[in-house]
Enzyme design. Structure first.
Site, PDB file in Angstrom:
ATOM      1  N   ASP A  10       7.296  -5.163   3.576  1.00  0.00           N
ATOM      2  CA  ASP A  10       6.061  -4.779   3.301  1.00  0.00           C
ATOM      3  C   ASP A  10       4.879  -5.575   4.208  1.00  0.00           C
ATOM      4  O   ASP A  10       5.396  -6.982   4.844  1.00  0.00           O
ATOM      5  CB  ASP A  10       5.957  -5.270   1.532  1.00  0.00           C
ATOM      6  CG  ASP A  10       4.330  -4.964   0.744  1.00  0.00           C
ATOM      7  OD1 ASP A  10       3.700  -3.674   1.420  1.00  0.00           O
ATOM      8  OD2 ASP A  10       4.199  -5.680   0.462  1.00  0.00           O
ATOM      9  N   LEU A  11       3.279  -5.197   3.675  1.00  0.00           N
ATOM     10  CA  LEU A  11       2.433  -5.994   5.129  1.00  0.00           C
ATOM     11  C   LEU A  11       1.837  -6.305   4.368  1.00  0.00           C
ATOM     12  O   LEU A  11       2.089  -8.391   4.390  1.00  0.00           O
ATOM     13  CB  LEU A  11       1.948  -4.925   6.016  1.00  0.00           C
ATOM     14  CG  LEU A  11       0.841  -4.685   6.752  1.00  0.00           C
ATOM     15  CD1 LEU A  11       1.648  -6.237   7.168  1.00  0.00           C
ATOM     16  CD2 LEU A  11      -0.222  -4.411   6.812  1.00  0.00           C
ATOM     17  N   ASP A  12       0.762  -6.200   3.103  1.00  0.00           N
ATOM     18  CA  ASP A  12       0.086  -7.845   2.367  1.00  0.00           C
ATOM     19  C   ASP A  12       0.329  -7.964   1.716  1.00  0.00           C
ATOM     20  O   ASP A  12       1.233  -7.662   0.738  1.00  0.00           O
ATOM     21  CB  ASP A  12      -0.856  -6.011   1.585  1.00  0.00           C
ATOM     22  CG  ASP A  12      -1.851  -7.164   0.577  1.00  0.00           C
ATOM     23  OD1 ASP A  12      -1.804  -8.207   1.382  1.00  0.00           O
ATOM     24  OD2 ASP A  12      -2.500  -6.908   0.224  1.00  0.00           O
ATOM     25  N   THR A  18      -3.584  -9.526   3.368  1.00  0.00           N
ATOM     26  CA  THR A  18      -4.975  -9.275   3.452  1.00  0.00           C
ATOM     27  C   THR A  18      -5.637  -8.585   1.963  1.00  0.00           C
ATOM     28  O   THR A  18      -7.129  -8.046   1.758  1.00  0.00           O
ATOM     29  CB  THR A  18      -5.165  -7.694   3.635  1.00  0.00           C
ATOM     30  OG1 THR A  18      -3.269  -7.290   3.731  1.00  0.00           O
ATOM     31  CG2 THR A  18      -5.014  -7.811   5.361  1.00  0.00           C
ATOM     32  N   LYS A  46      -2.942  -5.089  -5.766  1.00  0.00           N
ATOM     33  CA  LYS A  46      -1.828  -4.981  -5.425  1.00  0.00           C
ATOM     34  C   LYS A  46      -0.201  -4.498  -4.788  1.00  0.00           C
ATOM     35  O   LYS A  46      -0.250  -4.110  -6.058  1.00  0.00           O
ATOM     36  CB  LYS A  46      -1.078  -6.653  -5.240  1.00  0.00           C
ATOM     37  CG  LYS A  46      -1.904  -7.947  -5.006  1.00  0.00           C
ATOM     38  CD  LYS A  46      -1.553  -9.155  -5.283  1.00  0.00           C
ATOM     39  CE  LYS A  46      -2.520 -10.347  -4.511  1.00  0.00           C
ATOM     40  NZ  LYS A  46      -2.160 -12.061  -4.813  1.00  0.00           N
ATOM     41  N   SER A 115       5.224  -0.332   4.344  1.00  0.00           N
ATOM     42  CA  SER A 115       3.318  -0.344   3.792  1.00  0.00           C
ATOM     43  C   SER A 115       2.074   0.897   3.475  1.00  0.00           C
ATOM     44  O   SER A 115       2.508   1.185   3.462  1.00  0.00           O
ATOM     45  CB  SER A 115       2.124  -0.947   4.634  1.00  0.00           C
ATOM     46  OG  SER A 115       0.722  -1.079   4.296  1.00  0.00           O
ATOM     47  N   ALA A 116       2.031   0.460   1.996  1.00  0.00           N
ATOM     48  CA  ALA A 116       1.089   1.549   1.242  1.00  0.00           C
ATOM     49  C   ALA A 116      -0.428   1.885   2.302  1.00  0.00           C
ATOM     50  O   ALA A 116      -1.135   2.596   2.002  1.00  0.00           O
ATOM     51  CB  ALA A 116       0.801   1.484  -0.638  1.00  0.00           C
ATOM     52  N   LYS A 146       5.146   3.395  -3.950  1.00  0.00           N
ATOM     53  CA  LYS A 146       6.198   2.715  -4.579  1.00  0.00           C
ATOM     54  C   LYS A 146       5.732   2.850  -6.345  1.00  0.00           C
ATOM     55  O   LYS A 146       4.416   2.374  -6.540  1.00  0.00           O
ATOM     56  CB  LYS A 146       5.984   1.322  -4.003  1.00  0.00           C
ATOM     57  CG  LYS A 146       5.889   1.043  -2.672  1.00  0.00           C
ATOM     58  CD  LYS A 146       5.703  -0.420  -1.980  1.00  0.00           C
ATOM     59  CE  LYS A 146       5.630  -0.400  -0.355  1.00  0.00           C
ATOM     60  NZ  LYS A 146       5.229  -1.642   0.229  1.00  0.00           N
ATOM     61  N   GLU A 170       9.348  -7.621   0.517  1.00  0.00           N
ATOM     62  CA  GLU A 170       8.351  -7.042  -0.707  1.00  0.00           C
ATOM     63  C   GLU A 170       7.961  -8.754  -1.805  1.00  0.00           C
ATOM     64  O   GLU A 170       8.356  -9.582  -2.482  1.00  0.00           O
ATOM     65  CB  GLU A 170       9.230  -6.487  -1.574  1.00  0.00           C
ATOM     66  CG  GLU A 170       9.049  -4.684  -1.547  1.00  0.00           C
ATOM     67  CD  GLU A 170       7.400  -4.392  -1.527  1.00  0.00           C
ATOM     68  OE1 GLU A 170       6.518  -4.825  -2.059  1.00  0.00           O
ATOM     69  OE2 GLU A 170       6.927  -3.356  -0.655  1.00  0.00           O
ATOM     70  N   ASP A 171       6.470  -8.148  -1.870  1.00  0.00           N
ATOM     71  CA  ASP A 171       5.683  -9.205  -2.712  1.00  0.00           C
ATOM     72  C   ASP A 171       5.428  -8.448  -4.215  1.00  0.00           C
ATOM     73  O   ASP A 171       4.969  -9.379  -4.990  1.00  0.00           O
ATOM     74  CB  ASP A 171       4.654  -9.622  -1.980  1.00  0.00           C
ATOM     75  CG  ASP A 171       3.046  -8.562  -1.930  1.00  0.00           C
ATOM     76  OD1 ASP A 171       3.723  -7.622  -1.847  1.00  0.00           O
ATOM     77  OD2 ASP A 171       2.026  -8.876  -1.978  1.00  0.00           O
TER      78      ASP A 171
HETATM   79  P1  B16 Z   1      -6.113   0.554   2.782  1.00  0.00           P
HETATM   80  P2  B16 Z   1       0.968  -2.976   1.390  1.00  0.00           P
HETATM   81  C1  B16 Z   1      -1.250  -2.685  -0.422  1.00  0.00           C
HETATM   82  O1  B16 Z   1      -0.324  -2.790   0.834  1.00  0.00           O
HETATM   83  C2  B16 Z   1      -2.108  -2.758  -0.402  1.00  0.00           C
HETATM   84  O2  B16 Z   1      -1.512  -4.769  -0.985  1.00  0.00           O
HETATM   85  C3  B16 Z   1      -2.993  -2.671  -1.343  1.00  0.00           C
HETATM   86  O3  B16 Z   1      -3.760  -3.143  -2.227  1.00  0.00           O
HETATM   87  C4  B16 Z   1      -3.829  -1.269  -0.651  1.00  0.00           C
HETATM   88  O4  B16 Z   1      -4.519  -0.468  -1.365  1.00  0.00           O
HETATM   89  C5  B16 Z   1      -3.189  -0.821   0.036  1.00  0.00           C
HETATM   90  O5  B16 Z   1      -1.976  -1.053   1.042  1.00  0.00           O
HETATM   91  C6  B16 Z   1      -3.972   0.119   0.779  1.00  0.00           C
HETATM   92  O6  B16 Z   1      -4.215  -0.395   1.533  1.00  0.00           O
HETATM   93  O7  B16 Z   1      -6.555   0.778   1.439  1.00  0.00           O
HETATM   94  O8  B16 Z   1      -5.711  -0.079   3.629  1.00  0.00           O
HETATM   95  O9  B16 Z   1      -5.452   2.456   2.951  1.00  0.00           O
HETATM   96  O10 B16 Z   1       0.881  -4.594   0.500  1.00  0.00           O
HETATM   97  O11 B16 Z   1       1.859  -2.206   0.257  1.00  0.00           O
HETATM   98  O12 B16 Z   1       1.162  -3.443   2.670  1.00  0.00           O
HETATM   99 MG    MG Z   2       2.431  -6.479  -0.672  1.00  0.00          MG
END
Ligand code: B16
Ligand code: MG
Length: 215
Positions: A10-12, A18, A46, A115-116, A146, A170-171
């Site tokens: 996962d990224l964030d 972020t 998140k 990542s989302a 997810k 994953e967090d």
């Molecule tokens: P964006 P992850 C997610 O990242 C974030 O945790 C979440 O807060 C954010 O809304 C989502 O990405 C979408 O991000 O607006 O940049 O497309 O944890 O899945 O890496």
């Molecule tokens: Mg995350």
């Protein structure tokens, strides 16, 4: 015993934090709409997609918008968020991550991002990690969020590795559930109690070694 062939990240909250930039950008939007948005509220966003995050924000502020307005505000928040992430640098990679990625590569273990975020490629580029990833699956390439396993099963399939030989880092609880639904092992990054469904939990990558990739 299973020897892992691929790691999906996962990224964030795993590679970078972020969430703090998402928070500033969502808070500015909430203030513009006439209500406040706290750090505690931000926890609910998140791992959640951009449009679903906006719905949660509007629920907190008790506001209703048309679909068209929602798209405009989501775009506005993103422009603001991107202005912050464009300033990110390599020193924002969370401790131990780069060393662990290097160890994986040196040991022939494949690496993918799951990542989302639709901004994932930009973030990896900013922090200089793009070349570590064999495949990137992000919010632009999946249709199910997810805890649906799509982001990880797609990554495994692009890598040519069976889910049973993959582990996900994953967090978020929804991310651990996605890994389990996809038939993969999972390692939680963060709080052991919150992420108790994972095979095991680490506080950060400083405590992670290749030897621990055995299940
Ligand atoms: P964006 P992850 C997610 O990242 C974030 O945790 C979440 O807060 C954010 O809304 C989502 O990405 C979408 O991000 O607006 O940049 O497309 O944890 O899945 O890496
Ligand atoms: Mg995350």
């Amino acid at each position: 015993m299973v020897q892992i062939k691929a790691c999906l990240f996962d990224l964030d909250g795993v590679i970078v934090d972020t969430a703090k930039y998402h928070y500033i950008a969502w808070k500015e939007l909430a203030n513009e709409l006439g209500f406040d948005f706290t750090e505690e509220d931000n926890e609910r966003l998140k791992g959640v997609s951009r449009m679903r995050s906006l719905d949660i924000l509007l629920e907190i502020g008790n506001k209703t918008l048309t679909e068209e307005e929602k798209l405009q505000y989501a775009e506005k928040k993103n422009t603001n968020y991107v202005s912050y992430i464009k300033k990110m640098q390599e020193d924002e990679i969370l401790p131990g991550v780069k060393k662990f990625l290097t160890d994986l590569r040196n040991n022939g273990i494949k690496i993918a991002l799951g990542s989302a975020s639709k901004n994932a490629p930009l973030i990896l580029n900013q922090i200089g990690l793009t070349s570590y990833f064999d495949e990137i699956v992000d919010g632009n390439s999946v249709s199910n969020a997810k805890p649906d396993p799509e982001v990880f099963t797609k990554g495994a399939s692009l890598l040519g590795v069976e889910p049973k030989d993959c582990v996900v880092f994953e967090d978020a609880v929804a991310g651990i559930e996605a890994a389990i639904a996809g038939g993969m092992y999972s390692i939680g990054v963060g709080d052991a109690e919150t992420l108790s469904e994972a095979n095991f939990v680490i506080k950060g990558f400083e405590e992670m070694t290749i030897d621990r990739l055995q299940f």
